[in-house]
Design an enzyme around this catalytic site. Sequence first.
Site, short mmCIF file in Angstrom:
data_model
loop_
_atom_site.label_atom_id
_atom_site.label_comp_id
_atom_site.label_asym_id
_atom_site.label_seq_id
_atom_site.Cartn_x
_atom_site.Cartn_y
_atom_site.Cartn_z
N SER A 192 2.29 -1.60 -5.98
CA SER A 192 0.89 -1.17 -6.04
C SER A 192 0.81 0.24 -5.48
O SER A 192 1.46 0.58 -4.49
CB SER A 192 0.00 -2.15 -5.25
OG SER A 192 -0.37 -1.61 -4.01
N LYS A 193 0.03 1.07 -6.18
CA LYS A 193 -0.09 2.47 -5.78
C LYS A 193 -0.61 2.58 -4.36
O LYS A 193 -0.27 3.49 -3.62
CB LYS A 193 -1.09 3.18 -6.70
CG LYS A 193 -0.55 3.55 -8.04
CD LYS A 193 -1.56 4.49 -8.71
CE LYS A 193 -1.33 4.58 -10.19
NZ LYS A 193 -2.38 5.35 -10.86
N ARG A 194 -1.46 1.63 -4.01
CA ARG A 194 -2.10 1.69 -2.70
C ARG A 194 -1.13 1.26 -1.60
O ARG A 194 -1.02 1.90 -0.56
CB ARG A 194 -3.34 0.78 -2.71
CG ARG A 194 -4.29 0.98 -1.57
CD ARG A 194 -5.56 0.17 -1.78
NE ARG A 194 -5.28 -1.21 -2.17
CZ ARG A 194 -4.92 -2.17 -1.33
NH1 ARG A 194 -4.80 -1.93 -0.05
NH2 ARG A 194 -4.67 -3.39 -1.78
#
Length: 514
Positions: free
Chosen positions: A257-259
């Site tokens: 996940s990018k986050r």
Amino acid sequence: MTVPPAPVRVRLAPSPTGFVHIGNVLVALVDAAIARQAGGTLVIRIEDTDQKRFVDGAEELIYESLHWLGIEWQEAPDRGGPFAPYRQSARLPLYQEHAERLIAQGDAYRCWCSPDRLEQMRFAQQAAKLPPKYDRRCLGMTEAERKALDGYTPDSVVRLRMHDSGSTTFTDPIRGTLAFENGLLDDRVLLKSDGFPTYNLAVVVDDHLMRITHVVRGEEWLPSTPAHLRVYEALGWDPPLIAHTPLLLNADRGKISKRRHPWANMQWFRDQGFLPEAVLNYLGNLIAFVPDTENPAPGVARELFGFDEIAAHFNLASIGPSGKVVDIDRLDWLNGQYIRRMSVEDLAVKAAPFLAAAGYDVNTLPTYRAALALEHERIKRLSQAPQALSFFFDDEEYDPAMLVPRGATAGRALELLDGAIAVCQAVAESGDWTVSTLDDRFRAHAEARGLTTGKLRGQLFGVVRVGSTGRTATPPLFDTLAVLGASVVLRRLSVARNHLESLAAIDGPPAEGQ
Ligand code: GLU
């Protein structure tokens, strides 16, 4: 599907979103390896038809990231080529023309359903647990007929007409033969109401017109492939070889996940001070088995290698379909290996921007290279240089209690420090502030003071270490003192002395026997 004949042409088709995903970089590496192996051409085509997602500077970021890694390409918007333009936004008439052809043949149709109606349809399908697909309300209708019904909008799109029955099969070199039941496939939009194509139309038209022989893309695009094959079929074109690379996973084998995983972004590796050679080597490990030629034994892989070895040993079929875990610890190790193999001079040049970003100007530290040499083996990322070297630049604050060795009092530490200051002064006066003289004199001093056990000597050296660096862990002590220089060491030890005096005053006089 037969393997298309040479010349091999592969393409990377990034969308300029301002974010270069590590997964796309892996695909780029696969593309580059295929092109190199076959003496073919790598094309970069910018897929910028989704104007909502357009970000300024995003295209440059893609070139820069690939360039940084050492991936080379031959045709692209930034360098032209025989199939220019290579930016989809400059090719709109081509897509419109092909959409018209598909409509005329009955392989595509206009759809005037309003966004509201499509949403209601989706809700109803969800509630009835039906597969989500367009219900073909507009199929076979003229605009006038459709207008008479509700949920009409004058802004029409063009949809691909999928087959009603049978199945679509194709052979993915990574996954084998795959079959999709046509009845479950959606009539996807090919052309939007603003005249821009969707990915599904543009990708096929361009791959064909640009004579692409191998399409490689991430697994997430697999559901789109049956629609693409339907377009190839309707236009009477032979599809290229289409391969879907496995997903990259985090250490828990979950999706990135990018986050939560900043390393999803290629920029992170540069910001952290990973070397491009190490990142390329790491990614190469995921897609190619490079045998160890120095220790040839079955199944033994070589640890350090570059693009030439990747290209030589790469084989699309052996990548395998299962997800690849990205192990940042392993990358740290690999990066450390590359850093160790660099000269101090090279490391000095590469670490300088990281130090500058943290506020340290290397030009103000004459012993910068010597200091770096001491930390060379410990640095795994260039971004660790500021933390590793900061005490060479500045007198850092530290907790005075750190000066008091375990099992000793502040008074005892003061005594040890006074002895050490005297040694340092004598060495400084001798004009021979070197590792060997410091070592000799400190050992003689320890001997003379009866500091003969490892523990007692450790206490002496601990006070000097903390007093001169503000840290309990440093490179070897005498090397560190030698690089810091006599005046810095004596100044810092005198500050340490003040700290210990204050601490000793609070503690009271040392107890008997200590
Ligand atoms: N534009 C798509 C992407 O951003 C390309 C997918 C493909 O390679 O077909 O990844």
